[in-house]
Design a protein around this motif. Structure first.
Motif, PDB file in Angstrom:
ATOM      1  N   LEU A  46      -6.134   4.555   3.306  1.00 51.24           N
ATOM      2  CA  LEU A  46      -6.292   3.216   2.745  1.00 51.24           C
ATOM      3  C   LEU A  46      -7.295   2.398   3.538  1.00 51.24           C
ATOM      4  O   LEU A  46      -8.063   1.627   2.976  1.00 51.24           O
ATOM      5  CB  LEU A  46      -4.950   2.493   2.719  1.00 51.24           C
ATOM      6  N   SER A  50     -10.442   1.013   1.349  1.00 53.64           N
ATOM      7  CA  SER A  50     -10.474  -0.386   0.941  1.00 53.64           C
ATOM      8  C   SER A  50     -11.463  -1.148   1.790  1.00 53.64           C
ATOM      9  O   SER A  50     -11.817  -0.743   2.888  1.00 53.64           O
ATOM     10  CB  SER A  50      -9.088  -1.004   1.091  1.00 53.64           C
ATOM     11  N   SER A 103       1.601   2.918  -5.744  1.00 54.38           N
ATOM     12  CA  SER A 103       0.180   2.615  -5.899  1.00 54.38           C
ATOM     13  C   SER A 103      -0.016   1.257  -6.546  1.00 54.38           C
ATOM     14  O   SER A 103      -0.977   0.555  -6.235  1.00 54.38           O
ATOM     15  CB  SER A 103      -0.507   3.696  -6.723  1.00 54.38           C
ATOM     16  N   VAL A 106       0.282  -1.222  -3.783  1.00 52.60           N
ATOM     17  CA  VAL A 106      -0.863  -1.185  -2.867  1.00 52.60           C
ATOM     18  C   VAL A 106      -2.093  -1.811  -3.507  1.00 52.60           C
ATOM     19  O   VAL A 106      -2.789  -2.610  -2.892  1.00 52.60           O
ATOM     20  CB  VAL A 106      -1.156   0.273  -2.452  1.00 52.60           C
ATOM     21  N   ILE A 119      -5.052   6.166  -5.539  1.00 46.12           N
ATOM     22  CA  ILE A 119      -4.039   5.909  -4.521  1.00 46.12           C
ATOM     23  C   ILE A 119      -2.751   6.610  -4.911  1.00 46.12           C
ATOM     24  O   ILE A 119      -2.004   7.089  -4.065  1.00 46.12           O
ATOM     25  CB  ILE A 119      -3.767   4.402  -4.387  1.00 46.12           C
TER      26      ILE A 119
END
Lengths: 136, 301
Positions: A46, A50, A103, A106, A119
């Motif tokens: 992540l 991201s 997901s 997130v 994800i």
């Protein structure tokens, strides 16, 4: 996602281990190890995917809360063996449920558009590991 | 003293309504506790007393701040060491993917024969990230494919009643070792054979990781359709992957396979070096089906 707590996740891990114990498999170490390393892996992924980073506690909290359906699966394993068509289908449904909810949380927390399925897939792999422990 | 006053402050059972005149030691902590968003249900006087006693204790406070500062220092150290070995920004380039890219790339890996334009696009000397350019390499697919392969191996062994967590670890380490050896061999080949080095380690890691997609497909087909299905899928994915790698030969600076066999090109690259580049590309392409077979045949008996 400012309120991150680990009470729920740790409790769920314990309950998962306990229900596995009731089903005849003493695998506490594997459960804790898998969850810790899996959380670490998803945290690294992540952070790479991201634009804004996440903290490890946040990831662990999200993944731990979404582990709850897996506890349902392992309680089913107490009453009947999951090594059959019905067990496989049930395991797949539970894995999909866990990973889609994880997901969704997130992507809404990190504002990553267009990446929800990306994800969901590693989360599905992680919960698939738990399902492997539960079924076999 | 401290304990006695703490005990006295919990004559009333409700934490939220703090004692009318709390002793100075407990001022901040009881206020802080009641403002937690989750709300702390007061189960009974004893439990509340114990926890409050721990929080209010100055020794415990100091221990907590010491512990958190140690954790902070540890995290800092880990970050610094990590940044020395791995440039996180360069790595982030390989993970800037989205669902459409991944879907198209997977389709490309399985059926590359109709794709026309294989050049990586640049914008002002900087290669475009995978989100915007289908030909850019990425590390998301290889990483996910590797982990899926390990899990699939576990499942295949489980179906054949040969599963145990140790075997899973063994499978994972074997595959990892092969990946590392292949990347090192490719690095050596690229170092010996090319003049400019557009190919970083991550590029080579990405290209050598694409074979795991083929492995997964072969194992899945083998599990569903038996041995014959496995060999058919193996042949198909091997040829697709070989075609894919050969289309990447401009990256290894081989102009085109035909002209490379004729002699040195206009850039003055000497013939032996060109031959080396050619052999490198062909070797990398031929190595893929061998690896796919080697790492999967024991799963599909």
């Amino acid at each position: 996602m400012n309120e991150t707590d680990l009470t729920g996740p740790i409790l769920f891990c314990g309950v998962l281990g306990a229900s596995l114990l009731l089903a005849g498999k003493v695998q506490f170490g594997y459960v804790y190890g898998t969850s810790a390393i899996g959380c670490l892996g998803i945290h690294a992924l992540l952070n790479l995917m991201s634009s804004s980073g996440v903290s490890y506690v946040c990831v662990a909290s999200i993944l731990g809360y979404c582990l709850l359906p897996m506890v349902i699966l392992s309680s089913c394993a107490i009453f009947f063996s999951l090594q059959g068509t019905f067990g496989t289908v049930l395991a797949l449904v539970i894995i999909g449920w866990c990973s889609l909810s994880a997901s969704k949380m997130v992507t809404s927390a990190l504002a990553m558009e267009g990446q929800q399925l990306l994800i969901a897939y590693p989360c599905a792999l992680l919960y698939g590991l738990f399902a492997l422990l539960t079924v076999f | 003293m401290a304990y006695h006053s703490g005990y006295g402050a919990h004559g009333s059972k409700h934490r939220a309504r703090a004692a009318p005149d709390p002793p100075p030691l407990f001022d901040d902590t009881s206020g802080g506790y009641s403002s937690q968003p989750g709300g702390y249900p007061a189960p009974g006087a004893d439990v509340a007393f114990n926890v409050n006693h721990l929080i209010g204790d100055p020794m415990a406070n100091m221990a907590m701040t010491y512990g958190s500062s140690i954790a902070f220092h540890g995290k800092d150290m880990v970050h610094k060491e990590l940044h020395r070995f791995v440039s996180v920004n360069k790595l982030k380039y390989f993970f800037a993917v989205d669902t459409a890219y991944v879907a198209k790339k997977l389709g490309l890996l399985v059926f590359p024969y109709t794709h026309q334009n294989w050049e990586v696009q640049y914008s002002r000397d900087v290669p475009l990230p995978p989100r915007q350019d289908l030909n850019a390499p990425d590390l998301y697919i290889p990483t996910m494919a590797f982990i899926t392969y390990v899990l699939l191996a576990g499942m295949a062994l489980g179906i054949q009643k040969r599963f145990s967590p140790e075997v899973l670890g063994l499978c994972a380490s074997t595959a990892l070792v092969w990946v590392v050896m292949e990347v090192l061999a490719l690095l050596l080949g690229v170092y010996l054979a090319t003049v400019r080095s557009d190919l970083s380690t991550f590029h080579l890691l990405a290209y050598s990781g694409y074979k795991y997609v083929g492995m997964i497909l072969s194992v899945l087909t083998g599990l569903l359709f038996g041995s014959d299905g496995y060999y058919v899928a193996l042949a198909w994915t091997s040829s697709a992957l070989m075609y894919f790698i050969l289309q990447l030969s401009p990256l290894f600076q081989v102009r085109s396979l035909r002209t490379a066999a004729l002699g040195p090109d206009s850039m003055g690259v000497p013939a032996p070096r060109q031959h080396l580049q050619l052999y490198l590309t062909l070797g990398a392409a031929a190595f893929q089906p061998l690896m796919i077979y080697w790492l999967t045949f024991h799963l599909v008996r």
